[in-house]
Design a protein around this motif. Structure first.
Motif, mmCIF file in Angstrom:
data_model
loop_
_atom_site.group_PDB
_atom_site.id
_atom_site.type_symbol
_atom_site.label_atom_id
_atom_site.label_comp_id
_atom_site.label_asym_id
_atom_site.label_seq_id
_atom_site.Cartn_x
_atom_site.Cartn_y
_atom_site.Cartn_z
ATOM 1 N N SER A 201 0.844 -1.201 0.000
ATOM 2 C CA SER A 201 0.000 0.000 0.000
ATOM 3 C C SER A 201 0.874 1.244 0.000
ATOM 4 N N TYR A 202 0.381 2.277 -0.642
ATOM 5 C CA TYR A 202 0.957 3.618 -0.458
ATOM 6 C C TYR A 202 -0.015 4.364 0.441
ATOM 7 N N GLY A 203 0.328 4.526 1.711
ATOM 8 C CA GLY A 203 -0.612 5.143 2.636
ATOM 9 C C GLY A 203 -1.851 4.272 2.742
ATOM 10 N N HIS B 46 -4.347 0.926 -1.403
ATOM 11 C CA HIS B 46 -3.925 -0.470 -1.520
ATOM 12 C C HIS B 46 -3.593 -0.771 -2.986
ATOM 13 N N ILE B 47 -2.303 -0.965 -3.294
ATOM 14 C CA ILE B 47 -1.906 -1.085 -4.701
ATOM 15 C C ILE B 47 -1.819 -2.549 -5.144
ATOM 16 N N LEU B 48 -1.057 -3.355 -4.400
ATOM 17 C CA LEU B 48 -0.939 -4.772 -4.746
ATOM 18 C C LEU B 48 -1.766 -5.577 -3.750
ATOM 19 N N PRO C 105 -3.875 -2.411 -17.641
ATOM 20 C CA PRO C 105 -4.095 -0.991 -17.960
ATOM 21 C C PRO C 105 -3.199 -0.081 -17.121
ATOM 22 N N ASN C 106 -3.129 1.180 -17.485
ATOM 23 C CA ASN C 106 -2.356 2.164 -16.705
ATOM 24 C C ASN C 106 -2.816 2.167 -15.258
ATOM 25 N N GLY C 107 -1.855 2.192 -14.358
ATOM 26 C CA GLY C 107 -2.187 2.253 -12.937
ATOM 27 C C GLY C 107 -2.554 0.910 -12.331
ATOM 28 N N ALA C 108 -2.392 -0.170 -13.094
ATOM 29 C CA ALA C 108 -2.755 -1.496 -12.581
ATOM 30 C C ALA C 108 -1.837 -1.936 -11.452
ATOM 31 N N GLY C 109 -0.618 -1.392 -11.427
ATOM 32 C CA GLY C 109 0.325 -1.778 -10.371
ATOM 33 C C GLY C 109 1.522 -2.549 -10.902
ATOM 34 N N LYS C 110 1.762 -2.492 -12.202
ATOM 35 C CA LYS C 110 2.870 -3.251 -12.804
ATOM 36 C C LYS C 110 4.226 -2.736 -12.317
ATOM 37 N N THR C 111 4.386 -1.422 -12.373
ATOM 38 C CA THR C 111 5.659 -0.847 -11.927
ATOM 39 C C THR C 111 5.862 -1.096 -10.437
ATOM 40 N N THR C 112 4.787 -0.981 -9.672
ATOM 41 C CA THR C 112 4.882 -1.250 -8.237
ATOM 42 C C THR C 112 5.332 -2.687 -8.002
ATOM 43 N N LEU C 113 4.791 -3.610 -8.756
ATOM 44 C CA LEU C 113 5.196 -5.014 -8.646
ATOM 45 C C LEU C 113 6.691 -5.159 -8.953
ATOM 46 N N PHE D 6 14.345 0.754 -15.803
ATOM 47 C CA PHE D 6 13.251 1.551 -15.250
ATOM 48 C C PHE D 6 12.301 1.988 -16.356
ATOM 49 N N GLN D 7 11.063 2.291 -15.950
ATOM 50 C CA GLN D 7 10.074 2.714 -16.945
ATOM 51 C C GLN D 7 10.563 3.966 -17.670
ATOM 52 N N VAL D 8 11.091 4.940 -16.893
ATOM 53 C CA VAL D 8 11.760 6.084 -17.496
ATOM 54 C C VAL D 8 13.255 5.809 -17.353
ATOM 55 N N GLU E 126 4.843 -4.222 -20.758
ATOM 56 C CA GLU E 126 4.893 -3.566 -22.053
ATOM 57 C C GLU E 126 3.460 -3.230 -22.463
ATOM 58 N N HIS E 127 3.277 -2.089 -23.084
ATOM 59 C CA HIS E 127 1.946 -1.777 -23.595
ATOM 60 C C HIS E 127 1.813 -2.182 -25.062
ATOM 61 N N ASP E 128 2.960 -2.383 -25.724
ATOM 62 C CA ASP E 128 2.933 -2.749 -27.136
ATOM 63 C C ASP E 128 2.682 -4.249 -27.281
HETATM 64 N N1 LIG Z 1 4.964 6.618 -4.880
HETATM 65 C C1 LIG Z 1 3.639 6.481 -4.951
HETATM 66 N N2 LIG Z 1 2.852 6.991 -3.988
HETATM 67 C C2 LIG Z 1 1.511 6.850 -4.055
HETATM 68 N N3 LIG Z 1 0.867 6.216 -5.041
HETATM 69 C C3 LIG Z 1 1.580 5.685 -6.031
HETATM 70 C C4 LIG Z 1 3.006 5.799 -6.052
HETATM 71 N N4 LIG Z 1 3.467 5.170 -7.163
HETATM 72 C C5 LIG Z 1 2.397 4.703 -7.802
HETATM 73 N N5 LIG Z 1 1.256 5.005 -7.141
HETATM 74 C C6 LIG Z 1 -0.097 4.615 -7.533
HETATM 75 O O1 LIG Z 1 -0.120 3.216 -7.599
HETATM 76 C C7 LIG Z 1 -0.935 2.772 -8.662
HETATM 77 C C8 LIG Z 1 -0.172 1.791 -9.513
HETATM 78 O O2 LIG Z 1 0.927 2.480 -10.129
HETATM 79 P P1 LIG Z 1 1.977 1.739 -11.061
HETATM 80 O O3 LIG Z 1 2.982 2.743 -11.445
HETATM 81 O O4 LIG Z 1 2.443 0.519 -10.404
HETATM 82 O O5 LIG Z 1 1.081 1.376 -12.325
HETATM 83 P P2 LIG Z 1 1.498 0.740 -13.718
HETATM 84 O O6 LIG Z 1 0.693 -0.480 -13.871
HETATM 85 O O7 LIG Z 1 2.956 0.616 -13.814
HETATM 86 O O8 LIG Z 1 0.967 1.845 -14.737
HETATM 87 P P3 LIG Z 1 1.586 2.345 -16.130
HETATM 88 O O9 LIG Z 1 1.112 1.382 -17.172
HETATM 89 O O10 LIG Z 1 0.972 3.689 -16.332
HETATM 90 O O11 LIG Z 1 3.065 2.395 -15.995
HETATM 91 C C9 LIG Z 1 -1.391 4.015 -9.401
HETATM 92 O O12 LIG Z 1 -2.711 4.295 -9.002
HETATM 93 C C10 LIG Z 1 -0.456 5.079 -8.922
HETATM 94 O O13 LIG Z 1 -1.101 6.329 -8.895
#
Ligand SMILES: Nc1ncnc2c1ncn2[C@@H]1O[C@H](COP(=O)(O)OP(=O)(O)OP(=O)(O)O)[C@@H](O)[C@H]1O
Ligand SMILES: [Mg+2]
Lengths: 258, 334
Positions: free
Chosen positions: A13-15, A18-20, A38-46, A85-87, A208-210
């Motif tokens: 969780s971020y605060g 609840h992300i994952l 989709p965007n914001g699914a939590g892939k980068t967080t994973l 990294f994504q960026v 990957e989105h592609d």
């Molecule tokens: N440092 C952070 N603090 C609070 N919330 C965050 C933080 N990083 C990401 N989030 C939130 O966590 C959720 C998942 O983000 P994440 O970056 O994992 O998505 P993603 O699947 O990689 O999306 P994308 O396809 O756009 O890269 C989003 O709702 C995002 O706003």
């Protein structure tokens, strides 16, 4: 097949956000495992959780038979986990060659291979040769002397890929390796991943989105939505899944060809 | 570029070595201070310009070395001078290790700056209360030492002899730091400055590398202080004052923090400005302030950055658009 990496019931969780949500997955040794959603699914967080960039509340992460849940990022890197990294993150103030030199030297030092002493001001010949090989791998040989901040977006991505390769990882985690690239560069990057995999038996975990890139490379796909896994399996299995149909309704996942 | 740099270094060294024969004692004394402050500034910039850590209380390390060596010489402990210098470096390293272990664990950036500033001020106040160290008056009439090398004994009791000793010491320390900064270790530190997290993913324990740099920097700053004590022959709590801590910062910013020689160039320029404006109360602060303002606004990479840009432009014009030159011009560590 043996598992090289498994995530077991991880919550993050971020605060209060609840992300994952109890995410579990297993990556087999040598396979290419794609995480989509989709965007914001939590892939980068994973990815951050798997590589040790951030901690998590519950669950555990097992790499190569050992629990690395609490291991800091540099230890996971030493054990053979590489990432991008994504960026793209590179060292902007030094040359492309120096970006790779520091990565090669760091790997050699941390794995107990032969590394130059602190007073070796001229870069050692064997290090230079290895750097040259990585430059050729990622197609940046002609830009070796350019300061990295002057590279184009696509070239920065490629350089970062080279930095990750210089670490000789067993498992390589790529967060959107072709994002923002031209179609030609995308194909080149996908080809490079395929070649490295064939040459070294590298395990790849990628987002990957592609969809063309995904379908061209992935052995198995995991689909995430709102921090939950909604499907895992081969491309056909995932495409046939009704939940996936709902999330990706009418999107390219059903148009792109393998 | 290479030839220009080498020429500048040789010219500077020759100038410093010739000084006692061509100028009066007052100037030689100032030149000795320049050598000391240049070493001090190099030690600070190893942290800031190379590792990306800002210490705002670096004068504490300087004072540790100055007081240790000053006390050792004054009390006539019988410890050889080189031994005192080494002990100063070790004590500086030890204090840096202890503070670094605590501070670098969590804090970098502004927090580190504030903590180091506060610790240095505490040290200054403690010294001011210490009878052994002469309280606010400090240690006065510190004798100049004799150098015992085993095979020879060289008296450094004359100002000129000690001056030459400092020049040699400065060259040795400068050379060692140059190698540290330009080899694989320096390459790693520069990478940590640019993106510590990226470096961690290369398998490097970034915290440990930062601590190492902090220890090395503290040791060199303490050695600068050790050289200072017999030169000024008096050490006061002022040497740990935060104003003294700003000296290496200003010098590095003026000369160019991303270049190895920047802090040295900056120290020399500041001393020249101070000297030329010495009779006009307040003018030196005004000129230094104005110079800094111009540098920060117009040339963020300092005087060395300016010279480098001019040099590149000139060589590009000569080649008249032959494409970007292969020289590492503008690179960080040259
Ligand atoms: N440092 C952070 N603090 C609070 N919330 C965050 C933080 N990083 C990401 N989030 C939130 O966590 C959720 C998942 O983000 P994440 O970056 O994992 O998505 P993603 O699947 O990689 O999306 P994308 O396809 O756009 O890269 C989003 O709702 C995002 O706003
Ligand atoms: Mg993402």
């Amino acid at each position: 097949m043996t598992a090289i990496l498994s995530v077991e019931g991880v919550d993050k969780s971020y605060g209060t956000h609840h992300i994952l949500k109890s995410v579990s997955l297993t990556v087999e040794d040598g396979e290419t495992f794609a995480v989509i959603g989709p965007n914001g699914a939590g892939k980068t967080t994973l990815f951050k959780v798997m590589t040790g960039e951030i901690g998590f509340e519950r669950g555990r992460i097992v790499y190569d038979g050992r629990d690395v849940s609490r291991a800091p990022a540099h230890e996971r890197a030493r054990l053979g986990m590489g990432r991008t990294f994504q960026v793209a993150r590179i060292f902007p103030d030094v040359t492309v060659a120096d970006n790779l030199t520091v990565a090669v030297e760091a790997r050699r030092r941390s794995r107990g291979e032969s590394a130059p002493a602190w007073y070796r001001v001229a870069t050692r010949a064997d290090i230079r040769a290895e750097v040259e090989a990585r430059l050729l791998d990622v197609g940046l040989a002609d830009k070796a002397a350019v300061e990295a901040k002057f590279l184009s977006h696509g070239d920065k991505k490629r350089l970062e890929f080279g930095i990750a390769l210089a670490g000789r990882p067993r498992i390589l985690m790529l967060d959107e390796p072709t994002a923002g690239m031209s179609p030609t560069d995308r194909i080149a990057t996908a080809d490079l991943i395929a070649r490295l995999r064939a040459e070294t038996g590298l395990t790849v975990v990628m987002t990957e989105h592609d969809m063309d890139v995904i379908f061209g490379l992935a052995d198995r796909i995991l689909v995430m939505n709102y921090g939950e896994i909604i499907a895992v399996g081969s491309i056909e299995e995932v495409r046939a899944n009704p939940l996936v149909r709902e999330v990706y309704l009418g999107q390219e996942i059903y148009h792109a060809e393998r | 570029m290479m030839a220009l740099r080498l020429g500048a270094i040789l010219f500077g060294a020759a100038l410093f070595l010739a000084l006692p024969t061509v100028s009066d004692q007052g100037i030689v004394f100032l030149a000795g201070l320049v050598v000391i402050e240049a070493i001090f500034a190099l030690s600070w910039n190893l942290l800031f310009g190379f590792t990306g850590l800002a210490s705002f209380g670096h004068a504490a390390f300087f004072a540790i070395g100055a007081y240790l060596t000053g006390y050792g010489l004054k009390a006539g402990l019988g410890v050889p001078f080189l031994g005192l210098i080494a002990a100063s470096g070790l004590l500086g390293a030890l204090v840096a290790a202890l503070t670094g272990l605590v501070l670098l664990r969590r804090t970098t950036g502004i927090h580190l700056a504030i903590f180091t500033l506060a610790l240095a001020e505490v040290l200054r106040i403690v010294i001011g209360y210490s009878t052994l160290l002469g309280r606010e008056d400090g240690l006065a009439s510190i004798p100049k030492p004799t150098l015992e090398l085993g095979f020879a004994t060289i008296p450094l009791t004359s100002g000129t002899a000690y001056y030459y000793f400092m020049c040699v010491a400065g060259l040795v320390i400068g050379a060692v730091l140059w190698v540290v900064c330009h080899g694989p270790y320096g390459r790693l530190l520069v990478s940590i400055r640019q993106d510590p997290q990226r470096v961690a993913f290369l398998g490097v324990n970034v915290g440990r590398k930062r601590l190492q740099a902090f220890i090395l920097s503290g040791a060199v700053a303490a050695i600068a202080g050790a050289l200072y004590a017999p030169w000024a022959q008096i050490v006061t709590p002022e040497s740990a004052h935060w104003i003294h801590s700003t000296q290496p910062m200003l010098a590095s910013l003026l000369g160019g923090a991303h270049s190895f020689w920047g802090p040295v160039v900056g120290t020399v320029l500041f001393s020249i400005i101070n000297y030329l404006t010495r009779n006009l109360v307040g003018l030196s602060e005004l000129v230094i302030g104005a110079t800094l303002l111009i540098i920060v606004l117009a040339a963020p990479s300092g005087v060395i950055g300016l010279v480098r840009t001019a040099q590149q432009r000139w060589s590009r014009r000569r080649k008249s658009g032959a494409g970007p030159d292969g020289d590492e011009g503008g690179s960080v560590r040259s």
